[in-house]
Design a protein around this motif. Structure first.
Motif, PDB file in Angstrom:
ATOM      1  N   THR A  40     -22.814   9.287  -2.553  1.00  0.00           N
ATOM      2  CA  THR A  40     -22.582  10.560  -1.854  1.00  0.00           C
ATOM      3  C   THR A  40     -21.892  11.597  -2.749  1.00  0.00           C
ATOM      4  O   THR A  40     -21.207  11.235  -3.705  1.00  0.00           O
ATOM      5  N   TRP A  93     -19.719  15.455  -3.669  1.00  0.00           N
ATOM      6  CA  TRP A  93     -18.383  16.011  -3.432  1.00  0.00           C
ATOM      7  C   TRP A  93     -18.418  17.242  -2.533  1.00  0.00           C
ATOM      8  O   TRP A  93     -17.374  17.692  -2.092  1.00  0.00           O
ATOM      9  N   LYS A 124     -20.552   4.509  -2.515  1.00  0.00           N
ATOM     10  CA  LYS A 124     -19.876   5.030  -3.705  1.00  0.00           C
ATOM     11  C   LYS A 124     -19.712   6.536  -3.531  1.00  0.00           C
ATOM     12  O   LYS A 124     -20.666   7.291  -3.655  1.00  0.00           O
ATOM     13  N   GLU A 160     -16.683  10.834  -7.608  1.00  0.00           N
ATOM     14  CA  GLU A 160     -15.382  10.654  -8.250  1.00  0.00           C
ATOM     15  C   GLU A 160     -14.477  11.871  -8.062  1.00  0.00           C
ATOM     16  O   GLU A 160     -13.268  11.787  -8.233  1.00  0.00           O
ATOM     17  N   SER A 192     -27.829  15.603  -6.668  1.00  0.00           N
ATOM     18  CA  SER A 192     -28.749  16.433  -7.441  1.00  0.00           C
ATOM     19  C   SER A 192     -30.127  15.788  -7.563  1.00  0.00           C
ATOM     20  O   SER A 192     -30.271  14.565  -7.497  1.00  0.00           O
TER      21      SER A 192
END
Ligand code: ADP
Length: 485
Positions: A156, A158, A182, A185, A236
Protein backbone atom coordinates in the motif's frame (compact mmCIF):
# COMPACT_ATOMS: atom_id res chain seq x y z
CA UNK A 1 -12.59 -1.58 27.91
CA UNK A 2 -10.96 -0.31 24.73
CA UNK A 3 -10.58 3.20 26.11
CA UNK A 4 -6.95 2.47 26.84
CA UNK A 5 -5.60 1.54 23.41
CA UNK A 6 -2.21 3.24 23.04
CA UNK A 7 -1.92 4.90 19.64
CA UNK A 8 1.03 7.19 20.30
CA UNK A 9 3.75 7.19 17.63
CA UNK A 10 6.28 6.07 20.24
CA UNK A 11 4.23 2.96 21.06
CA UNK A 12 3.88 1.95 17.40
CA UNK A 13 7.52 0.96 16.95
CA UNK A 14 7.10 -2.72 16.15
CA UNK A 15 5.61 -4.76 13.34
CA UNK A 16 2.60 -7.04 13.95
CA UNK A 17 3.03 -10.70 13.01
CA UNK A 18 1.03 -13.67 14.23
CA UNK A 19 -0.55 -11.54 16.94
CA UNK A 20 2.80 -10.43 18.32
CA UNK A 21 4.60 -7.08 18.20
CA UNK A 22 8.07 -7.73 16.80
CA UNK A 23 11.34 -5.96 16.05
CA UNK A 24 13.45 -6.78 12.98
CA UNK A 25 15.74 -9.83 13.26
CA UNK A 26 18.65 -7.45 12.74
CA UNK A 27 17.33 -4.95 15.28
CA UNK A 28 17.47 -2.21 12.59
CA UNK A 29 14.83 0.52 12.33
CA UNK A 30 13.53 3.01 9.77
CA UNK A 31 12.83 6.55 10.94
CA UNK A 32 9.39 8.07 10.35
CA UNK A 33 9.37 11.82 9.84
CA UNK A 34 6.81 14.63 9.74
CA UNK A 35 6.97 16.09 6.22
CA UNK A 36 5.89 19.54 7.46
CA UNK A 37 8.81 19.93 9.87
CA UNK A 38 11.29 17.21 8.94
CA UNK A 39 11.20 16.07 12.57
CA UNK A 40 11.54 12.41 13.48
CA UNK A 41 8.27 11.27 15.03
CA UNK A 42 8.93 7.56 15.42
CA UNK A 43 10.58 4.49 13.99
CA UNK A 44 9.53 1.05 12.76
CA UNK A 45 11.44 -2.21 12.21
CA UNK A 46 13.46 -2.60 9.02
CA UNK A 47 12.34 -6.13 8.21
CA UNK A 48 13.27 -8.25 5.21
CA UNK A 49 12.73 -11.66 3.69
CA UNK A 50 12.92 -13.88 6.80
CA UNK A 51 10.36 -11.87 8.77
CA UNK A 52 8.07 -11.73 5.75
CA UNK A 53 8.16 -15.51 5.34
CA UNK A 54 7.27 -15.83 9.02
CA UNK A 55 4.32 -13.49 8.53
CA UNK A 56 3.10 -15.50 5.52
CA UNK A 57 3.35 -18.67 7.60
CA UNK A 58 1.34 -17.04 10.40
CA UNK A 59 -1.33 -15.93 7.92
CA UNK A 60 -1.43 -19.40 6.40
CA UNK A 61 -1.92 -21.06 9.79
CA UNK A 62 -4.64 -18.56 10.74
CA UNK A 63 -6.49 -19.05 7.45
CA UNK A 64 -8.07 -22.44 8.31
CA UNK A 65 -9.89 -21.35 11.48
CA UNK A 66 -10.76 -17.91 10.07
CA UNK A 67 -12.38 -19.28 6.93
CA UNK A 68 -14.22 -21.86 9.05
CA UNK A 69 -16.09 -19.14 10.94
CA UNK A 70 -19.50 -18.17 9.63
CA UNK A 71 -19.65 -14.97 7.61
CA UNK A 72 -21.74 -13.56 10.43
CA UNK A 73 -19.03 -14.22 13.02
CA UNK A 74 -16.37 -12.63 10.82
CA UNK A 75 -18.73 -9.71 10.28
CA UNK A 76 -19.04 -9.17 14.03
CA UNK A 77 -15.25 -8.96 14.38
CA UNK A 78 -14.99 -6.48 11.50
CA UNK A 79 -17.77 -4.32 12.92
CA UNK A 80 -15.96 -4.16 16.26
CA UNK A 81 -12.79 -3.13 14.43
CA UNK A 82 -14.70 -0.44 12.50
CA UNK A 83 -16.23 0.77 15.76
CA UNK A 84 -12.80 1.30 17.28
CA UNK A 85 -11.59 3.15 14.17
CA UNK A 86 -14.54 5.55 14.57
CA UNK A 87 -13.93 5.82 18.32
CA UNK A 88 -10.29 6.78 17.79
CA UNK A 89 -10.92 8.88 14.66
CA UNK A 90 -9.32 12.04 16.06
CA UNK A 91 -6.22 10.28 17.35
CA UNK A 92 -5.77 8.32 14.10
CA UNK A 93 -6.19 11.53 12.10
CA UNK A 94 -3.48 13.28 14.13
CA UNK A 95 -1.13 10.36 13.54
CA UNK A 96 -1.93 10.37 9.81
CA UNK A 97 -1.26 14.09 9.45
CA UNK A 98 1.95 13.78 11.48
CA UNK A 99 3.46 11.19 9.15
CA UNK A 100 1.81 12.18 5.85
CA UNK A 101 1.21 15.93 6.01
CA UNK A 102 -2.37 16.32 4.75
CA UNK A 103 -4.65 18.80 6.55
CA UNK A 104 -6.30 17.37 9.66
CA UNK A 105 -9.78 17.72 8.14
CA UNK A 106 -8.70 15.49 5.24
CA UNK A 107 -7.16 13.01 7.65
CA UNK A 108 -10.37 12.84 9.65
CA UNK A 109 -12.27 12.23 6.42
CA UNK A 110 -9.85 9.49 5.43
CA UNK A 111 -10.22 7.73 8.79
CA UNK A 112 -14.00 7.95 8.38
CA UNK A 113 -13.67 6.35 4.96
CA UNK A 114 -11.36 3.77 6.45
CA UNK A 115 -13.96 2.72 8.99
CA UNK A 116 -16.57 2.93 6.23
CA UNK A 117 -14.81 0.24 4.19
CA UNK A 118 -14.65 -2.08 7.21
CA UNK A 119 -18.32 -1.51 8.01
CA UNK A 120 -19.55 -1.95 4.46
CA UNK A 121 -17.61 -5.17 3.85
CA UNK A 122 -18.64 -6.53 7.25
CA UNK A 123 -22.16 -6.29 5.88
CA UNK A 124 -21.45 -7.41 2.32
CA UNK A 125 -19.41 -10.43 3.43
CA UNK A 126 -22.67 -11.98 4.59
CA UNK A 127 -23.98 -11.81 1.04
CA UNK A 128 -21.23 -13.65 -0.87
CA UNK A 129 -23.90 -15.77 -2.53
CA UNK A 130 -23.31 -18.71 -4.83
CA UNK A 131 -25.89 -20.00 -7.30
CA UNK A 132 -27.52 -23.11 -8.67
CA UNK A 133 -27.64 -23.70 -12.40
CA UNK A 134 -30.52 -25.45 -14.19
CA UNK A 135 -28.94 -28.74 -15.12
CA UNK A 136 -27.99 -29.83 -18.64
CA UNK A 137 -28.70 -33.49 -17.81
CA UNK A 138 -31.44 -35.00 -15.65
CA UNK A 139 -29.04 -37.20 -13.66
CA UNK A 140 -26.84 -34.44 -12.26
CA UNK A 141 -26.96 -31.13 -10.38
CA UNK A 142 -24.81 -28.06 -10.95
CA UNK A 143 -23.95 -25.40 -8.41
CA UNK A 144 -21.43 -22.64 -7.80
CA UNK A 145 -20.01 -21.54 -4.46
CA UNK A 146 -17.63 -18.70 -3.60
CA UNK A 147 -14.64 -19.45 -1.39
CA UNK A 148 -11.88 -17.21 0.01
CA UNK A 149 -8.80 -17.09 -2.24
CA UNK A 150 -6.44 -17.66 0.71
CA UNK A 151 -3.50 -15.70 2.05
CA UNK A 152 -3.48 -12.21 0.52
CA UNK A 153 -0.45 -9.92 0.25
CA UNK A 154 -1.20 -6.19 0.23
CA UNK A 155 1.30 -3.49 -0.69
CA UNK A 156 0.00 0.00 0.00
CA UNK A 157 1.05 3.61 -0.68
CA UNK A 158 1.67 6.70 1.47
CA UNK A 159 -0.95 9.02 -0.04
CA UNK A 160 -3.92 7.37 1.72
CA UNK A 161 -2.09 5.33 4.37
CA UNK A 162 -5.20 4.21 6.26
CA UNK A 163 -8.05 3.84 3.79
CA UNK A 164 -5.95 2.00 1.17
CA UNK A 165 -5.41 -0.70 3.79
CA UNK A 166 -9.02 -1.10 4.93
CA UNK A 167 -10.27 -0.99 1.32
CA UNK A 168 -8.32 -4.25 0.95
CA UNK A 169 -8.55 -5.70 4.46
CA UNK A 170 -12.32 -5.20 4.70
CA UNK A 171 -13.24 -7.42 1.76
CA UNK A 172 -10.33 -9.83 2.29
CA UNK A 173 -11.20 -10.60 5.90
CA UNK A 174 -14.95 -10.55 5.28
CA UNK A 175 -14.49 -13.15 2.53
CA UNK A 176 -12.45 -15.39 4.86
CA UNK A 177 -8.94 -14.55 3.65
CA UNK A 178 -5.99 -13.68 5.90
CA UNK A 179 -3.47 -11.04 5.06
CA UNK A 180 0.07 -9.73 5.16
CA UNK A 181 0.30 -5.97 4.61
CA UNK A 182 3.40 -4.02 3.68
CA UNK A 183 2.65 -0.33 4.16
CA UNK A 184 4.72 2.42 2.57
CA UNK A 185 7.95 3.14 4.45
CA UNK A 186 6.86 6.81 4.51
CA UNK A 187 3.65 6.11 6.46
CA UNK A 188 3.82 2.87 8.49
CA UNK A 189 2.33 4.31 11.70
CA UNK A 190 -1.23 4.55 10.39
CA UNK A 191 -0.97 0.89 9.37
CA UNK A 192 0.35 -0.20 12.76
CA UNK A 193 -2.39 1.82 14.49
CA UNK A 194 -4.98 -0.11 12.47
CA UNK A 195 -3.31 -3.35 13.58
CA UNK A 196 -3.44 -2.29 17.22
CA UNK A 197 -7.18 -1.64 16.90
CA UNK A 198 -7.66 -4.94 15.06
CA UNK A 199 -5.99 -6.66 17.99
CA UNK A 200 -8.23 -4.81 20.45
CA UNK A 201 -11.30 -5.73 18.37
CA UNK A 202 -10.49 -9.43 18.62
CA UNK A 203 -9.22 -10.10 15.10
CA UNK A 204 -7.52 -13.48 15.73
CA UNK A 205 -3.73 -13.72 15.74
CA UNK A 206 -2.29 -14.18 12.24
CA UNK A 207 -5.39 -12.97 10.39
CA UNK A 208 -4.03 -9.44 9.86
CA UNK A 209 -0.25 -8.99 9.81
CA UNK A 210 1.92 -5.96 9.11
CA UNK A 211 5.55 -6.13 8.08
CA UNK A 212 7.56 -2.93 7.70
CA UNK A 213 10.92 -2.46 6.04
CA UNK A 214 12.66 -3.03 2.74
CA UNK A 215 10.13 -2.70 -0.09
CA UNK A 216 12.17 -4.80 -2.49
CA UNK A 217 12.90 -7.64 -0.07
CA UNK A 218 9.41 -7.82 1.41
CA UNK A 219 7.82 -7.45 -2.04
CA UNK A 220 10.03 -10.21 -3.43
CA UNK A 221 9.19 -12.59 -0.56
CA UNK A 222 5.45 -11.89 -0.88
CA UNK A 223 5.27 -12.29 -4.66
CA UNK A 224 7.57 -15.35 -4.66
CA UNK A 225 5.63 -17.29 -2.03
CA UNK A 226 3.45 -20.22 -3.08
CA UNK A 227 1.36 -19.75 0.07
CA UNK A 228 0.32 -16.25 -1.02
CA UNK A 229 -2.58 -16.72 -3.42
CA UNK A 230 -3.28 -13.11 -4.26
CA UNK A 231 -1.48 -9.81 -4.49
CA UNK A 232 -3.37 -6.56 -4.09
CA UNK A 233 -1.37 -3.42 -4.77
CA UNK A 234 -2.00 0.31 -4.82
CA UNK A 235 0.82 2.50 -6.07
CA UNK A 236 2.70 3.56 -9.15
CA UNK A 237 2.24 1.93 -12.55
CA UNK A 238 5.99 1.19 -12.71
CA UNK A 239 6.04 -0.80 -9.46
CA UNK A 240 2.67 -2.41 -10.32
CA UNK A 241 4.10 -3.81 -13.55
CA UNK A 242 7.12 -5.16 -11.69
CA UNK A 243 4.94 -6.87 -9.06
CA UNK A 244 2.63 -8.32 -11.72
CA UNK A 245 5.68 -9.77 -13.45
CA UNK A 246 6.98 -11.22 -10.17
CA UNK A 247 3.54 -12.70 -9.43
CA UNK A 248 3.42 -14.52 -12.77
CA UNK A 249 5.74 -17.33 -11.66
CA UNK A 250 3.15 -18.56 -9.13
CA UNK A 251 0.12 -17.40 -11.18
CA UNK A 252 -1.21 -15.27 -8.36
CA UNK A 253 -4.46 -13.42 -8.61
CA UNK A 254 -3.59 -9.73 -8.87
CA UNK A 255 -5.54 -6.55 -8.20
CA UNK A 256 -3.69 -3.42 -9.21
CA UNK A 257 -4.74 0.16 -8.51
CA UNK A 258 -2.12 2.16 -10.38
CA UNK A 259 -1.52 5.66 -11.65
CA UNK A 260 -3.90 7.97 -13.46
CA UNK A 261 -3.83 10.95 -15.79
CA UNK A 262 -7.29 12.38 -15.18
CA UNK A 263 -8.73 14.85 -17.69
CA UNK A 264 -11.14 17.43 -16.28
CA UNK A 265 -13.44 18.72 -19.03
CA UNK A 266 -15.47 21.91 -18.70
CA UNK A 267 -18.07 22.52 -21.43
CA UNK A 268 -19.48 25.93 -22.43
CA UNK A 269 -22.83 25.01 -20.85
CA UNK A 270 -21.32 23.95 -17.50
CA UNK A 271 -22.26 25.48 -14.17
CA UNK A 272 -19.10 27.60 -13.80
CA UNK A 273 -19.07 27.71 -10.00
CA UNK A 274 -19.52 23.96 -9.73
CA UNK A 275 -16.79 23.34 -12.31
CA UNK A 276 -14.33 25.64 -10.53
CA UNK A 277 -15.10 24.03 -7.16
CA UNK A 278 -14.69 20.59 -8.72
CA UNK A 279 -11.37 21.49 -10.30
CA UNK A 280 -10.07 22.90 -7.00
CA UNK A 281 -11.21 19.87 -5.01
CA UNK A 282 -9.99 17.23 -7.44
CA UNK A 283 -6.67 18.96 -8.09
CA UNK A 284 -5.51 20.18 -4.70
CA UNK A 285 -6.88 17.69 -2.20
CA UNK A 286 -3.91 15.96 -0.56
CA UNK A 287 -1.71 18.53 -2.40
CA UNK A 288 -2.52 16.77 -5.66
CA UNK A 289 -1.04 13.48 -4.46
CA UNK A 290 -3.85 11.16 -5.48
CA UNK A 291 -4.22 8.74 -8.37
CA UNK A 292 -7.63 10.32 -9.05
CA UNK A 293 -6.25 13.89 -8.94
CA UNK A 294 -7.09 16.03 -11.95
CA UNK A 295 -4.02 16.10 -14.18
CA UNK A 296 -5.17 18.05 -17.26
CA UNK A 297 -7.96 20.63 -17.43
CA UNK A 298 -9.71 21.11 -20.79
CA UNK A 299 -12.06 24.11 -21.03
CA UNK A 300 -14.28 24.91 -24.02
CA UNK A 301 -13.46 28.16 -25.84
CA UNK A 302 -16.71 29.96 -24.91
CA UNK A 303 -16.11 29.66 -21.16
CA UNK A 304 -12.30 29.47 -21.14
CA UNK A 305 -11.44 33.03 -20.04
CA UNK A 306 -14.09 33.12 -17.33
CA UNK A 307 -12.97 29.71 -16.02
CA UNK A 308 -9.27 30.62 -15.93
CA UNK A 309 -9.99 33.87 -14.08
CA UNK A 310 -12.26 32.27 -11.48
CA UNK A 311 -10.06 29.19 -11.04
CA UNK A 312 -6.84 31.19 -10.68
CA UNK A 313 -8.46 33.51 -8.12
CA UNK A 314 -9.53 30.49 -6.05
CA UNK A 315 -6.07 28.90 -6.31
CA UNK A 316 -4.42 32.12 -5.08
CA UNK A 317 -6.74 32.05 -2.04
CA UNK A 318 -5.86 28.50 -0.99
CA UNK A 319 -4.36 28.46 2.49
CA UNK A 320 -1.05 26.59 2.61
CA UNK A 321 0.42 25.42 5.86
CA UNK A 322 1.18 22.69 8.33
CA UNK A 323 -1.67 20.17 8.26
CA UNK A 324 -2.19 20.58 11.99
CA UNK A 325 -2.90 24.33 11.68
CA UNK A 326 -6.61 25.14 11.68
CA UNK A 327 -7.72 26.45 8.29
CA UNK A 328 -4.92 24.83 6.27
CA UNK A 329 -6.22 23.69 2.87
CA UNK A 330 -2.98 22.51 1.29
CA UNK A 331 -0.27 20.85 3.37
CA UNK A 332 3.26 19.83 2.50
CA UNK A 333 4.03 17.21 -0.11
CA UNK A 334 5.27 13.85 1.17
CA UNK A 335 8.92 15.00 1.12
CA UNK A 336 11.34 17.50 -0.39
CA UNK A 337 12.02 15.27 -3.43
CA UNK A 338 8.34 15.37 -4.36
CA UNK A 339 8.36 19.17 -4.24
CA UNK A 340 11.59 19.33 -6.24
CA UNK A 341 9.94 17.19 -8.92
CA UNK A 342 7.26 19.91 -9.26
CA UNK A 343 9.93 22.50 -10.08
CA UNK A 344 11.29 20.21 -12.80
CA UNK A 345 7.83 19.76 -14.36
CA UNK A 346 7.20 23.49 -14.22
CA UNK A 347 10.56 24.39 -15.79
CA UNK A 348 9.87 21.92 -18.58
CA UNK A 349 6.45 23.45 -19.29
CA UNK A 350 7.62 27.06 -19.12
CA UNK A 351 10.61 26.21 -21.32
CA UNK A 352 8.17 24.83 -23.90
CA UNK A 353 6.02 27.99 -23.89
CA UNK A 354 3.58 27.61 -20.98
CA UNK A 355 2.82 30.60 -18.74
CA UNK A 356 2.33 30.59 -14.96
CA UNK A 357 -1.00 32.28 -14.10
CA UNK A 358 -0.67 31.74 -10.35
CA UNK A 359 1.69 30.14 -7.86
CA UNK A 360 4.77 28.49 -9.31
CA UNK A 361 7.39 28.86 -6.65
CA UNK A 362 8.61 26.63 -3.83
CA UNK A 363 6.97 27.77 -0.63
CA UNK A 364 8.87 29.57 2.17
CA UNK A 365 7.39 27.17 4.79
CA UNK A 366 9.93 24.51 3.85
CA UNK A 367 11.40 22.21 1.24
CA UNK A 368 8.38 19.86 1.13
CA UNK A 369 5.93 22.69 0.40
CA UNK A 370 5.00 23.72 -3.11
CA UNK A 371 2.60 26.49 -4.06
CA UNK A 372 -0.58 25.48 -5.88
CA UNK A 373 0.10 26.49 -9.46
CA UNK A 374 -2.00 27.29 -12.53
CA UNK A 375 -0.39 26.89 -15.95
CA UNK A 376 -1.89 28.27 -19.18
CA UNK A 377 -0.75 28.16 -22.83
CA UNK A 378 -0.14 24.47 -22.25
CA UNK A 379 0.15 21.77 -24.94
CA UNK A 380 -0.81 18.10 -24.65
CA UNK A 381 2.73 16.94 -25.32
CA UNK A 382 4.29 18.75 -22.34
CA UNK A 383 5.50 16.45 -19.57
CA UNK A 384 2.96 17.89 -17.08
CA UNK A 385 0.17 16.55 -19.33
CA UNK A 386 1.79 13.30 -20.42
CA UNK A 387 2.84 12.03 -17.00
CA UNK A 388 1.02 11.74 -13.71
CA UNK A 389 1.92 15.00 -11.93
CA UNK A 390 1.09 13.81 -8.39
CA UNK A 391 1.32 17.35 -7.10
CA UNK A 392 -0.31 20.79 -7.02
CA UNK A 393 0.20 21.87 -10.65
CA UNK A 394 -2.90 22.51 -12.76
CA UNK A 395 -2.37 22.84 -16.54
CA UNK A 396 -5.36 24.43 -18.29
CA UNK A 397 -5.99 24.00 -22.03
CA UNK A 398 -8.68 25.15 -24.45
CA UNK A 399 -10.85 22.96 -26.70
CA UNK A 400 -13.42 23.61 -29.45
CA UNK A 401 -15.68 20.59 -29.82
CA UNK A 402 -16.59 17.34 -28.14
CA UNK A 403 -14.99 14.96 -30.64
CA UNK A 404 -11.70 16.80 -30.28
CA UNK A 405 -11.65 16.83 -26.48
CA UNK A 406 -12.70 13.18 -26.17
CA UNK A 407 -9.81 12.23 -28.47
CA UNK A 408 -7.34 14.34 -26.47
CA UNK A 409 -8.64 13.10 -23.12
CA UNK A 410 -8.31 9.46 -24.21
CA UNK A 411 -4.81 9.89 -25.68
CA UNK A 412 -3.02 8.45 -22.65
CA UNK A 413 -1.88 5.03 -21.50
CA UNK A 414 -3.76 5.63 -18.25
CA UNK A 415 -7.48 5.08 -17.73
CA UNK A 416 -8.43 5.58 -14.10
CA UNK A 417 -10.87 8.48 -13.89
CA UNK A 418 -12.15 11.36 -16.03
CA UNK A 419 -14.24 14.34 -14.94
CA UNK A 420 -16.68 16.29 -17.06
CA UNK A 421 -18.91 19.28 -16.33
CA UNK A 422 -21.90 19.91 -18.61
CA UNK A 423 -25.60 20.55 -18.09
CA UNK A 424 -26.68 19.24 -21.49
CA UNK A 425 -27.96 15.67 -21.16
CA UNK A 426 -26.92 14.40 -24.60
CA UNK A 427 -23.37 15.61 -24.11
CA UNK A 428 -23.35 14.18 -20.61
CA UNK A 429 -24.31 10.80 -21.95
CA UNK A 430 -21.80 10.92 -24.80
CA UNK A 431 -18.88 11.86 -22.53
CA UNK A 432 -19.84 9.23 -19.97
CA UNK A 433 -19.84 6.52 -22.64
CA UNK A 434 -16.86 7.56 -24.78
CA UNK A 435 -14.25 8.50 -22.18
CA UNK A 436 -12.01 5.42 -21.82
CA UNK A 437 -11.66 5.39 -18.05
CA UNK A 438 -12.77 3.02 -15.29
CA UNK A 439 -14.62 5.84 -13.57
CA UNK A 440 -16.27 9.02 -14.85
CA UNK A 441 -17.29 11.90 -12.60
CA UNK A 442 -20.07 13.81 -14.36
CA UNK A 443 -20.62 17.12 -12.54
CA UNK A 444 -18.97 15.50 -9.51
CA UNK A 445 -15.33 15.20 -8.53
CA UNK A 446 -15.48 13.01 -5.43
CA UNK A 447 -16.12 9.57 -6.90
CA UNK A 448 -14.55 7.35 -4.25
CA UNK A 449 -16.99 5.63 -1.89
CA UNK A 450 -17.11 2.18 -0.35
CA UNK A 451 -20.40 1.40 -2.11
CA UNK A 452 -19.12 1.84 -5.70
CA UNK A 453 -16.44 0.04 -7.78
CA UNK A 454 -13.19 2.01 -7.85
CA UNK A 455 -10.59 1.06 -10.45
CA UNK A 456 -9.01 1.69 -13.80
CA UNK A 457 -8.66 0.41 -17.34
CA UNK A 458 -5.57 0.33 -19.56
CA UNK A 459 -2.36 0.86 -17.56
CA UNK A 460 -4.26 2.20 -14.57
CA UNK A 461 -4.83 -1.29 -13.30
CA UNK A 462 -6.74 -4.51 -12.97
CA UNK A 463 -9.74 -5.18 -10.76
CA UNK A 464 -12.05 -3.05 -8.64
CA UNK A 465 -12.16 -2.06 -4.98
CA UNK A 466 -15.28 -1.17 -3.04
CA UNK A 467 -18.80 -2.47 -3.73
CA UNK A 468 -19.75 -6.05 -4.43
CA UNK A 469 -17.12 -6.14 -7.19
CA UNK A 470 -14.51 -5.43 -4.53
CA UNK A 471 -15.63 -8.43 -2.51
CA UNK A 472 -15.58 -10.73 -5.55
CA UNK A 473 -11.85 -10.00 -5.94
CA UNK A 474 -11.22 -11.99 -2.73
CA UNK A 475 -13.25 -15.06 -3.61
CA UNK A 476 -12.74 -17.87 -6.09
CA UNK A 477 -15.66 -19.35 -7.97
CA UNK A 478 -15.97 -23.10 -7.46
CA UNK A 479 -18.26 -25.09 -9.71
CA UNK A 480 -19.62 -28.33 -8.26
CA UNK A 481 -21.04 -30.98 -10.60
CA UNK A 482 -22.87 -33.75 -8.75
CA UNK A 483 -23.69 -36.82 -10.81
CA UNK A 484 -25.49 -40.12 -10.16
CA UNK A 485 -28.83 -38.49 -9.37
P1 ADP B 1 3.70 5.81 -4.62
O1 ADP B 1 4.98 6.58 -4.53
O2 ADP B 1 2.68 6.39 -5.51
O3 ADP B 1 3.16 5.39 -3.29
P2 ADP B 1 5.12 3.35 -5.22
O4 ADP B 1 4.71 2.38 -6.26
O5 ADP B 1 6.51 3.88 -5.25
O6 ADP B 1 4.04 4.50 -5.39
O7 ADP B 1 4.88 2.78 -3.80
C1 ADP B 1 3.74 2.04 -3.46
C2 ADP B 1 4.12 0.89 -2.55
O8 ADP B 1 4.94 -0.01 -3.28
C3 ADP B 1 4.91 1.31 -1.33
O9 ADP B 1 4.49 0.51 -0.23
C4 ADP B 1 6.33 0.97 -1.72
O10 ADP B 1 7.14 0.69 -0.61
C5 ADP B 1 6.11 -0.28 -2.53
N1 ADP B 1 7.22 -0.62 -3.43
C6 ADP B 1 8.04 0.21 -4.10
N2 ADP B 1 8.95 -0.48 -4.80
C7 ADP B 1 8.70 -1.79 -4.59
C8 ADP B 1 9.29 -3.03 -5.04
N3 ADP B 1 10.33 -3.05 -5.85
N4 ADP B 1 8.74 -4.19 -4.58
C9 ADP B 1 7.69 -4.17 -3.74
N5 ADP B 1 7.11 -3.07 -3.30
C10 ADP B 1 7.59 -1.88 -3.71
Amino acid sequence: SSAGVDLTAASLDRAFVGGRWLTADSGADIAVTDPATGERIGSVPRMGRAETLAAIEAAHIAWGPWRALTAGDRSAVLRRWAGLVYLYQDRLAELLTAEQGKPLAESRAEIGASAGFLTWFAEEGRRAYGRTIPTDRPDRRLSVIRQPVGVVAAITPWNFPSSMITRKAGPALAAGCTMVVKPSEETPLSALALARLAEAAGVPAGVFNIVTGSAREIGGALTGSELVRKLTFTGSTAVGKLLAEQSAATVKRVSLELGGNAPFIVCDDADLDAAVAGAIGSKFRNAGQACVATNRIYVQDGIYDRFVDAFTARVRDLVIGNGTTTGTQVGPMINADAAAAMSVLLDDAVGAGARIAGGGVPHPLGAAFFEPTVLVDVADDMECCRSETFGPIAPVMCFRDDTEVIRRANATAYGLVAYCYTTEYRRLNRFAEELEFGMVGMNDFSVSTEVAPFGGVKESGIGREGSQDGLDEYTEVKYICTGGM
